[in-house]
Design an enzyme around this catalytic site. Structure first.
Site, PDB file in Angstrom:
ATOM      1  NE  ARG A 156      -4.205  -1.572   0.118  1.00  0.00           N
ATOM      2  CZ  ARG A 156      -4.309  -2.640  -0.684  1.00  0.00           C
ATOM      3  NH1 ARG A 156      -3.362  -2.925  -1.562  1.00  0.00           N
ATOM      4  NH2 ARG A 156      -5.382  -3.420  -0.620  1.00  0.00           N
TER       5      ARG A 156
ATOM      6  CG  HIS B  89      -3.490  -1.249  -6.753  1.00  0.00           C
ATOM      7  ND1 HIS B  89      -3.864  -0.597  -5.598  1.00  0.00           N
ATOM      8  CD2 HIS B  89      -3.540  -2.574  -6.445  1.00  0.00           C
ATOM      9  CE1 HIS B  89      -4.136  -1.489  -4.648  1.00  0.00           C
ATOM     10  NE2 HIS B  89      -3.941  -2.697  -5.147  1.00  0.00           N
TER      11      HIS B  89
HETATM   12  P1  NDP Z   1      -1.185 -11.374   5.360  1.00  0.00           P
HETATM   13  O1  NDP Z   1      -2.110 -10.742   6.342  1.00  0.00           O
HETATM   14  O2  NDP Z   1      -1.374 -12.810   5.013  1.00  0.00           O
HETATM   15  O3  NDP Z   1       0.323 -11.198   5.893  1.00  0.00           O
HETATM   16  C1  NDP Z   1       0.775 -10.000   6.431  1.00  0.00           C
HETATM   17  C2  NDP Z   1       2.247 -10.158   6.854  1.00  0.00           C
HETATM   18  O4  NDP Z   1       2.720  -8.864   7.279  1.00  0.00           O
HETATM   19  C3  NDP Z   1       2.441 -11.118   8.020  1.00  0.00           C
HETATM   20  O5  NDP Z   1       3.641 -11.845   7.876  1.00  0.00           O
HETATM   21  C4  NDP Z   1       2.538 -10.167   9.217  1.00  0.00           C
HETATM   22  O6  NDP Z   1       3.310 -10.648  10.309  1.00  0.00           O
HETATM   23  C5  NDP Z   1       3.266  -8.994   8.583  1.00  0.00           C
HETATM   24  N1  NDP Z   1       3.046  -7.769   9.343  1.00  0.00           N
HETATM   25  C6  NDP Z   1       1.874  -7.141   9.623  1.00  0.00           C
HETATM   26  N2  NDP Z   1       2.074  -6.061  10.381  1.00  0.00           N
HETATM   27  C7  NDP Z   1       3.411  -5.997  10.588  1.00  0.00           C
HETATM   28  C8  NDP Z   1       4.243  -5.106  11.327  1.00  0.00           C
HETATM   29  N3  NDP Z   1       3.741  -4.070  11.997  1.00  0.00           N
HETATM   30  N4  NDP Z   1       5.567  -5.366  11.357  1.00  0.00           N
HETATM   31  C9  NDP Z   1       6.086  -6.427  10.716  1.00  0.00           C
HETATM   32  N5  NDP Z   1       5.355  -7.312   9.985  1.00  0.00           N
HETATM   33  C10 NDP Z   1       4.030  -7.086   9.935  1.00  0.00           C
HETATM   34  O7  NDP Z   1      -1.229 -10.460   4.063  1.00  0.00           O
HETATM   35  P2  NDP Z   1      -1.106 -10.905   2.536  1.00  0.00           P
HETATM   36  O8  NDP Z   1       0.214 -11.573   2.348  1.00  0.00           O
HETATM   37  O9  NDP Z   1      -2.311 -11.654   2.103  1.00  0.00           O
HETATM   38  O10 NDP Z   1      -1.159  -9.483   1.799  1.00  0.00           O
HETATM   39  C11 NDP Z   1      -0.237  -8.457   2.056  1.00  0.00           C
HETATM   40  C12 NDP Z   1      -0.701  -7.160   1.426  1.00  0.00           C
HETATM   41  O11 NDP Z   1      -0.442  -7.163   0.019  1.00  0.00           O
HETATM   42  C13 NDP Z   1      -2.198  -6.863   1.495  1.00  0.00           C
HETATM   43  O12 NDP Z   1      -2.556  -6.344   2.757  1.00  0.00           O
HETATM   44  C14 NDP Z   1      -2.383  -5.839   0.394  1.00  0.00           C
HETATM   45  O13 NDP Z   1      -2.226  -4.550   0.928  1.00  0.00           O
HETATM   46  C15 NDP Z   1      -1.226  -6.116  -0.562  1.00  0.00           C
HETATM   47  N6  NDP Z   1      -1.711  -6.554  -1.879  1.00  0.00           N
HETATM   48  C16 NDP Z   1      -1.431  -5.775  -2.973  1.00  0.00           C
HETATM   49  C17 NDP Z   1      -1.831  -6.153  -4.220  1.00  0.00           C
HETATM   50  C18 NDP Z   1      -1.453  -5.371  -5.433  1.00  0.00           C
HETATM   51  O14 NDP Z   1      -1.952  -5.642  -6.514  1.00  0.00           O
HETATM   52  N7  NDP Z   1      -0.560  -4.407  -5.334  1.00  0.00           N
HETATM   53  C19 NDP Z   1      -2.615  -7.382  -4.430  1.00  0.00           C
HETATM   54  C20 NDP Z   1      -2.830  -8.135  -3.233  1.00  0.00           C
HETATM   55  C21 NDP Z   1      -2.394  -7.727  -2.003  1.00  0.00           C
HETATM   56  P3  NDP Z   1       2.881 -11.980  11.132  1.00  0.00           P
HETATM   57  O15 NDP Z   1       3.343 -13.120  10.256  1.00  0.00           O
HETATM   58  O16 NDP Z   1       3.663 -11.875  12.389  1.00  0.00           O
HETATM   59  O17 NDP Z   1       1.402 -11.915  11.316  1.00  0.00           O
HETATM   60  C1  OXD Z   2      -5.415  -5.548  -3.137  1.00  0.00           C
HETATM   61  C2  OXD Z   2      -5.969  -6.393  -4.182  1.00  0.00           C
HETATM   62  O1  OXD Z   2      -5.720  -5.773  -1.963  1.00  0.00           O
HETATM   63  O2  OXD Z   2      -5.804  -6.031  -5.362  1.00  0.00           O
HETATM   64  O3  OXD Z   2      -4.631  -4.659  -3.487  1.00  0.00           O
HETATM   65  O4  OXD Z   2      -6.546  -7.423  -3.882  1.00  0.00           O
END
Ligand code: NDP
Ligand code: OXD
Length: 315
Positions: free
Chosen positions: A230, A278
């Site tokens: 993000r 995006h």
């Molecule tokens: P998950 O919720 O499965 O994983 C999040 C990870 O981030 C976990 O390992 C978590 O740690 C870690 N995390 C969260 N907060 C912190 C923090 N404060 N400090 C350190 N580590 C942290 O998310 P996803 O993998 O499913 O997705 C990640 C992001 O990708 C989504 O939220 C979205 O914003 C983005 N996205 C973007 C897309 C695009 O097209 N650009 C498409 C899809 C997703 P822990 O393992 O300890 O819980």
């Molecule tokens: C996002 C998506 O979360 O594209 O960015 O799913």
């Protein structure tokens, strides 16, 4: 599948991305009542929202809302609504293909820079036969921030490409096949080793603005940032000044604080920054709609929901 007739679903058609999910929902569940706007001051019949963003002020007009489901993988567009009552359950889209698309996209961006694709394209245009040195991936560390449903697939793909991969997480709760640094106390250590930094964190109160000048300066000189999480996680002016002063070699940015990226953004046309709109990865429509319908059924049965967000931490 159990009937979902007791629900009235609101979908906000804010983009083509949401519209395609709307069409799929209509065809997967023709009997389900789905509206795209609310009439009048409030609608007590709406029990579920299926959207990417929840504008401020809308939740208070839906007094019987029970489920707010994100059509995307991140639920931040819903969680940041200031008036979303604590009782409303929030879910997000998770499906296996998403990690793979993201792994392709992140690898593409890293390899483009690592193997000097822009230079090769210039040489091609100039009909110049000049062999470039082949760099050694095993001498290069990629730091993956966030090792969740997507980050873990990305990390595995980068290992398979020969990179030295490390990751950073909030807790030590996840199984990992790469060395993991945990929490704020290990963040600097993690950053100081990352020649490529891949941001795959959720947008939460903790991660918002966390990639600021001080953090990005911890990266080794000449590092490259790939932000596919993000835009609001990165302080964009800080990033720009570190690319301009040469501390960072460049960046591939798929997400921005304001989307669409405004026409006057200095990121457009920047020689060492690649902007994409995006599109790094998108949850496949069918499974996401089916997950939503399954969650309506689970809500009825009082069963745990699929991919529910922990509202106390924001992901
Ligand atoms: P998950 O919720 O499965 O994983 C999040 C990870 O981030 C976990 O390992 C978590 O740690 C870690 N995390 C969260 N907060 C912190 C923090 N404060 N400090 C350190 N580590 C942290 O998310 P996803 O993998 O499913 O997705 C990640 C992001 O990708 C989504 O939220 C979205 O914003 C983005 N996205 C973007 C897309 C695009 O097209 N650009 C498409 C899809 C997703 P822990 O393992 O300890 O819980
Ligand atoms: C996002 C998506 O979360 O594209 O960015 O799913």
């Amino acid at each position: 599948m159990q009937s979902t007739k007791s629900h009235k679903v609101l979908m906000l058609l804010t983009s083509d991305f949401v519209k395609s999910r709307y069409e799929a929902l209509r065809s997967h569940a023709p009997d389900l009542q789905v509206v795209t706007e609310i009439e009048g001051a409030s609608d007590p019949d709406v029990t579920a929202l299926f959207a990417f963003k929840l504008p401020a002020g809308l939740a208070s007009r839906l007094p019987n809302l029970r489920l707010a489901a994100s059509v995307g993988a991140g639920a931040d567009g819903i969680l940041t609504a200031p008036d979303l009552p604590a009782k409303v359950k929030v879910t997000r889209a998770v499906e296996p293909g998403l990690g793979l698309s993201m792994a392709q996209f992140v690898s593409l961006q890293i390899l483009r820079h690592f193997r000097s694709l822009p230079l090769m394209e210039q040489q091609h245009k100039a009909s110049e036969w000049k062999r470039l040195a082949v760099p050694d991936a095993s001498q290069v560390t990629v730091g993956v921030m966030g090792l969740g449903s997507i980050g873990s697939v990305v990390a595995d793909a980068l290992v398979a490409l020969g990179f030295n991969v490390i990751a950073w997480t909030r807790t030590s709760a996840r199984e990992a096949r790469v060395p993991v640094f945990v929490g704020e106390s290990q963040k600097d250590d993690f950053l100081s080793q990352s020649n490529y930094l891949v941001c795959l964190l959720p947008f939460t109160p903790e991660t918002k603005g966390s990639l600021d000048r001080a953090s990005l300066r911890k990266l080794p000189k000449g590092s490259f940032l790939v932000n596919v999480a993000r835009g609001g996680i990165v302080v964009e002016d800080d990033l720009l000044s570190l690319v301009n002063d040469g501390h960072l070699a460049g960046a591939a940015l798929d997400v921005f604080a304001t989307e669409p990226l405004p026409a006057d953004s200095p990121f457009w046309h920047h020689e060492r920054i690649l902007v994409t709109p995006h599109i790094a990865a998108q949850p496949t429509v069918g499974p996401v709609v089916d997950q939503f319908l399954e969650n309506l059924r689970r809500l009825e049965q009082g069963q745990p929901l699929l991919n529910e967000v922990d509202r106390s931490v924001g992901y």
